[in-house]
Design an enzyme around this catalytic site. Structure first.
Site, mmCIF file in Angstrom:
data_model
loop_
_atom_site.group_PDB
_atom_site.id
_atom_site.type_symbol
_atom_site.label_atom_id
_atom_site.label_comp_id
_atom_site.label_asym_id
_atom_site.label_seq_id
_atom_site.Cartn_x
_atom_site.Cartn_y
_atom_site.Cartn_z
ATOM 1 N N ASN A 1 0.782 -1.208 0.071
ATOM 2 C CA ASN A 1 0.123 -0.213 -0.080
ATOM 3 C C ASN A 1 1.008 1.245 -0.158
ATOM 4 O O ASN A 1 1.891 1.231 0.465
ATOM 5 C CB ASN A 1 -0.955 0.340 1.046
ATOM 6 C CG ASN A 1 -2.243 -0.857 0.938
ATOM 7 O OD1 ASN A 1 -2.736 -0.684 -0.086
ATOM 8 N ND2 ASN A 1 -2.593 -1.695 1.984
ATOM 9 N N CYS B 1 -5.944 -5.356 -4.262
ATOM 10 C CA CYS B 1 -6.652 -5.254 -3.143
ATOM 11 C C CYS B 1 -7.725 -5.951 -2.798
ATOM 12 O O CYS B 1 -8.266 -6.482 -3.797
ATOM 13 C CB CYS B 1 -7.173 -3.736 -2.970
ATOM 14 S SG CYS B 1 -8.003 -3.159 -1.512
ATOM 15 N N HIS C 1 -9.097 1.764 -2.759
ATOM 16 C CA HIS C 1 -9.834 2.401 -1.667
ATOM 17 C C HIS C 1 -10.702 3.707 -1.837
ATOM 18 O O HIS C 1 -10.821 4.358 -1.000
ATOM 19 C CB HIS C 1 -8.691 2.643 -0.452
ATOM 20 C CG HIS C 1 -7.955 1.376 0.228
ATOM 21 N ND1 HIS C 1 -7.055 1.303 0.934
ATOM 22 C CD2 HIS C 1 -8.064 0.199 -0.474
ATOM 23 C CE1 HIS C 1 -6.526 0.159 1.315
ATOM 24 N NE2 HIS C 1 -7.304 -0.671 0.439
ATOM 25 N N TYR D 1 -13.983 2.244 2.516
ATOM 26 C CA TYR D 1 -13.153 3.512 2.649
ATOM 27 C C TYR D 1 -13.797 4.592 2.551
ATOM 28 O O TYR D 1 -13.214 5.746 2.833
ATOM 29 C CB TYR D 1 -11.887 3.449 1.853
ATOM 30 C CG TYR D 1 -10.840 2.257 2.532
ATOM 31 C CD1 TYR D 1 -9.781 2.735 3.194
ATOM 32 C CD2 TYR D 1 -10.920 0.932 2.445
ATOM 33 C CE1 TYR D 1 -8.826 1.906 3.700
ATOM 34 C CE2 TYR D 1 -10.001 0.257 2.708
ATOM 35 C CZ TYR D 1 -8.996 0.453 3.568
ATOM 36 O OH TYR D 1 -7.956 -0.161 4.042
HETATM 37 P P1 NAD Z 1 4.634 -6.093 8.010
HETATM 38 O O1 NAD Z 1 4.977 -4.867 8.823
HETATM 39 O O2 NAD Z 1 4.510 -7.327 8.564
HETATM 40 O O3 NAD Z 1 5.626 -5.923 6.685
HETATM 41 C C1 NAD Z 1 5.875 -7.128 6.162
HETATM 42 C C2 NAD Z 1 7.232 -7.573 5.944
HETATM 43 O O4 NAD Z 1 8.052 -6.409 5.004
HETATM 44 C C3 NAD Z 1 8.058 -7.282 7.045
HETATM 45 O O5 NAD Z 1 8.517 -8.499 7.712
HETATM 46 C C4 NAD Z 1 9.144 -6.413 6.937
HETATM 47 O O6 NAD Z 1 10.324 -6.881 7.757
HETATM 48 C C5 NAD Z 1 9.300 -6.488 5.507
HETATM 49 N N1 NAD Z 1 10.151 -5.351 4.929
HETATM 50 C C6 NAD Z 1 10.139 -4.113 5.217
HETATM 51 N N2 NAD Z 1 11.083 -3.356 4.270
HETATM 52 C C7 NAD Z 1 11.161 -4.430 3.333
HETATM 53 C C8 NAD Z 1 12.029 -4.141 2.342
HETATM 54 N N3 NAD Z 1 12.584 -3.123 2.070
HETATM 55 N N4 NAD Z 1 12.210 -5.300 1.447
HETATM 56 C C9 NAD Z 1 11.435 -6.277 1.805
HETATM 57 N N5 NAD Z 1 10.971 -6.697 3.150
HETATM 58 C C10 NAD Z 1 10.839 -5.561 3.720
HETATM 59 O O7 NAD Z 1 3.283 -5.608 6.824
HETATM 60 P P2 NAD Z 1 1.750 -6.366 6.822
HETATM 61 O O8 NAD Z 1 0.743 -5.920 7.704
HETATM 62 O O9 NAD Z 1 2.064 -7.818 6.551
HETATM 63 O O10 NAD Z 1 1.589 -5.540 5.393
HETATM 64 C C11 NAD Z 1 2.561 -5.763 4.259
HETATM 65 C C12 NAD Z 1 1.928 -5.014 3.208
HETATM 66 O O11 NAD Z 1 0.980 -5.077 2.565
HETATM 67 C C13 NAD Z 1 1.809 -3.337 3.591
HETATM 68 O O12 NAD Z 1 2.205 -2.764 2.620
HETATM 69 C C14 NAD Z 1 0.169 -3.259 3.622
HETATM 70 O O13 NAD Z 1 -0.487 -2.151 3.600
HETATM 71 C C15 NAD Z 1 -0.143 -4.104 2.509
HETATM 72 N N6 NAD Z 1 -1.377 -4.868 2.441
HETATM 73 C C16 NAD Z 1 -2.107 -4.517 1.281
HETATM 74 C C17 NAD Z 1 -3.423 -5.313 1.229
HETATM 75 C C18 NAD Z 1 -4.076 -4.955 0.056
HETATM 76 O O14 NAD Z 1 -5.405 -4.818 0.182
HETATM 77 N N7 NAD Z 1 -3.503 -4.258 -1.066
HETATM 78 C C19 NAD Z 1 -3.967 -6.006 2.150
HETATM 79 C C20 NAD Z 1 -3.132 -6.475 3.334
HETATM 80 C C21 NAD Z 1 -1.846 -5.776 3.345
HETATM 81 C C1 G6P Z 2 -7.577 -4.104 4.193
HETATM 82 C C2 G6P Z 2 -7.146 -3.224 2.893
HETATM 83 C C3 G6P Z 2 -5.586 -3.356 2.985
HETATM 84 C C4 G6P Z 2 -5.159 -2.835 4.241
HETATM 85 C C5 G6P Z 2 -5.662 -3.719 5.367
HETATM 86 C C6 G6P Z 2 -5.210 -3.182 6.980
HETATM 87 O O1 G6P Z 2 -7.607 -5.387 3.972
HETATM 88 O O2 G6P Z 2 -7.580 -3.731 1.900
HETATM 89 O O3 G6P Z 2 -5.012 -2.703 1.816
HETATM 90 O O4 G6P Z 2 -3.718 -2.910 4.348
HETATM 91 O O5 G6P Z 2 -6.997 -3.809 5.280
HETATM 92 O O6 G6P Z 2 -5.575 -4.274 7.697
HETATM 93 P P1 G6P Z 2 -4.875 -4.186 9.133
HETATM 94 O O7 G6P Z 2 -5.397 -5.210 9.636
HETATM 95 O O8 G6P Z 2 -3.381 -4.108 9.088
HETATM 96 O O9 G6P Z 2 -5.284 -2.882 9.769
HETATM 97 MN MN MN Z 3 -6.606 -2.611 0.371
#
Ligand code: NAD
Ligand code: G6P
Ligand code: MN
Length: 431
Positions: free
Chosen positions: A147, A168, A198, A251
């Site tokens: 994101n 997403c 979003h 959102y």
């Molecule tokens: P998280 O904090 O667990 O991060 C995942 C991993 O990324 C961590 O283990 C961290 O060490 C690693 N990381 C950080 N910088 C890095 C780099 N430069 N290279 C490689 N790895 C790196 O986060 P999360 O809650 O698992 O979310 C991960 C991502 O996915 C976020 O950007 C979040 O917003 C996104 N997300 C998107 C959706 C969506 O609908 N598009 C849904 C869920 C999560």
């Molecule tokens: C939704 C959105 C993601 C976002 C997540 C946050 O799934 O589509 O883009 O990153 O919620 O969830 P969290 O549990 O990290 O608040």
């Molecule tokens: Mn999303």
């Protein structure tokens, strides 16, 4: 035989992705999964990676899992690169949520100034990753979850030669919501989506081909369940929904109900902490569970996170590309005229036909003024954010925040921007 690289492999969501590959095994011939992380994520990668191995062993699948900090090794000759990383980790997210709140502005992971800060930190890293893909796996598909997903996808399209699709889980959760409300399988529901990540609207909703949009909108007014785990399900106003005439996404509450959402955020921040602070605790619990060598499946506690059905979305997309399915899915892609009110090179979230050449957006034409006004200003905010993130351009950054609908004035935009730049210095080499 497919090689998959997952960047941000130490994410607590990874077991969900592994479960997705297990369910899809008959149609998706994956042979290798590389989970990549950075030094700060080493321990998480180890724990979640070992759970992934136990899950695949239990399923009896011959898929090898590699845990590595060497991104280039992981990307080299990959067929798909999935990005799900968080630059600066959860503490950076918590700062993103708190800075705007200081000035009476909503502080949210992806929407408004919080998402802006996340974009500035993420853009230099995604560009670096794309250089590696261009060199080491030029034919690979980049499936981006990181994101703000739409902004990051648009950055890749405008500034690299990598083939990318942004994902997403919101659209599929809206379909799931309708299916549950009617007690039917998801494949009987079809929603014509159009918008930005979003900020996506369901223009028309069909059940077995019958238009149920108006009925559904009435139902939405009295149902607080249609939200994501990370968004408070504040009650929609009946007259607002009636006047809108299309289905908003969860959102949209941040835009249509700014005051209510801000109050709710403030209340939460003082009682249980910001969403990031809550997630930090949930993650600690999850990793304690993941450590258990007897655990060999995705634990139900993961449902406390907002990412429901994200692996369903990813695996569906990958399978349709691999198997040239030509089915319809919702993806963040280059507009290319699908929404005539937006630039041709902007990324939009819309229904697409998916085949082995990628995603082909279905045309929506022009949007009604009530949608056009909001979508155009948020798209301009996104374009300026990309300019700021790529070039370290202060003027573009200030304009991005100033025109954002959640920011009340240029004065407040400047204060928030200066705080963001100061508190993220180590992650902003472009500034
Ligand atoms: P998280 O904090 O667990 O991060 C995942 C991993 O990324 C961590 O283990 C961290 O060490 C690693 N990381 C950080 N910088 C890095 C780099 N430069 N290279 C490689 N790895 C790196 O986060 P999360 O809650 O698992 O979310 C991960 C991502 O996915 C976020 O950007 C979040 O917003 C996104 N997300 C998107 C959706 C969506 O609908 N598009 C849904 C869920 C999560
Ligand atoms: C939704 C959105 C993601 C976002 C997540 C946050 O799934 O589509 O883009 O990153 O919620 O969830 P969290 O549990 O990290 O608040
Ligand atoms: Mn999303």
């Amino acid at each position: 035989k497919l090689k998959i690289a997952v960047i941000g492999g130490g994410s607590s969501y990874t077991p969900e992705l592994i479960e997705g590959f297990i369910k899809r095994a008959p149609e998706l011939p994956v042979s290798e999964i590389y989970l990549v992380d950075v030094e700060q994520g080493r321990e998480k990668l180890e724990i979640v990676g070992n759970l992934a191995k136990r899950m695949l062993d239990k399923a009896g699948l011959n898929i090898s899992v590699h845990l590595t900090l060497d991104r280039r090794e992981a990307i080299s000759n990959a067929d798909f690169v999935i990005t799900q990383f968080r630059v600066g980790g959860i503490d950076a997210r918590i700062r993103d949520e708190k800075i705007p709140l200081k000035y009476g502005v909503i502080g949210q992971e992806t929407t408004g100034p919080g998402g802006f800060a996340k974009a500035l930190r993420t853009i230099p890293v995604i560009l670096d990753i794309c250089r590696d893909i261009e060199e080491l796996a030029p034919d690979a598909w980049l499936i981006n979850f990181t994101n703000p997903s739409g902004i990051i996808t648009e950055t890749v399209i405008k500034h690299t030669g990598v083939k990318v699709l942004g994902l997403c889980n919101v659209p599929v959760n809206m379909v799931n919501y309708v299916a549950k409300a009617y007690g039917v399988e998801m494949d009987r529901v079809y929603i014509q989506f159009a918008g930005l990540n979003h900020l996506v609207w369901g223009l028309r909703v069909y059940l077995d081909g019958e238009d149920i949009t108006q009925k559904l909108i009435e139902q939405l007014a009295s149902d607080e369940n249609m939200t994501m785990k990370n968004i408070p399900g504040m009650q929609w106003d009946k007259d607002l929904l009636k006047s809108l005439g299309v289905l908003p996404c969860p959102y949209h509450r941040y835009y249509y109900m700014k005051d209510t959402m801000l109050e709710e955020e403030k209340r939460k921040a003082t009682h249980e902490g910001t969403r990031g602070e809550v997630v930090k605790k949930v993650e600690r619990e999850l990793f304690e569970l993941y450590k258990d060598p007897k655990l060999d499946e995705k634990p139900p506690q993961l449902e406390k996170r907002g990412g429901a059905l994200y692996s369903y979305t990813a695996c569906n997309l990958i399978s349709s590309i691999v198997n040239d399915k030509r089915d319809i899915q919702v993806v963040n892609v280059k507009n290319s005229g699908a929404i005539l009110d937006l630039p041709e090179d902007a990324v939009v979230e819309t229904n697409c036909v998916i085949d082995k050449n990628g995603a082909h957006s279905l045309s929506v034409g022009r949007l009604p003024a009530k949608i056009r006004g909001l979508i155009q200003v948020v798209k301009a905010y996104e374009e300026l954010t990309i300019e700021a993130g790529v070039n370290g351009d202060y003027n573009a950054a200030l304009q991005a925040l100033t025109i954002h609908p959640l920011v009340p004035s240029a004065g407040i935009a400047k204060k928030i921007l200066d705080d963001i730049l100061a508190e993220n210095r180590e992650y902003l080499p472009q500034f």
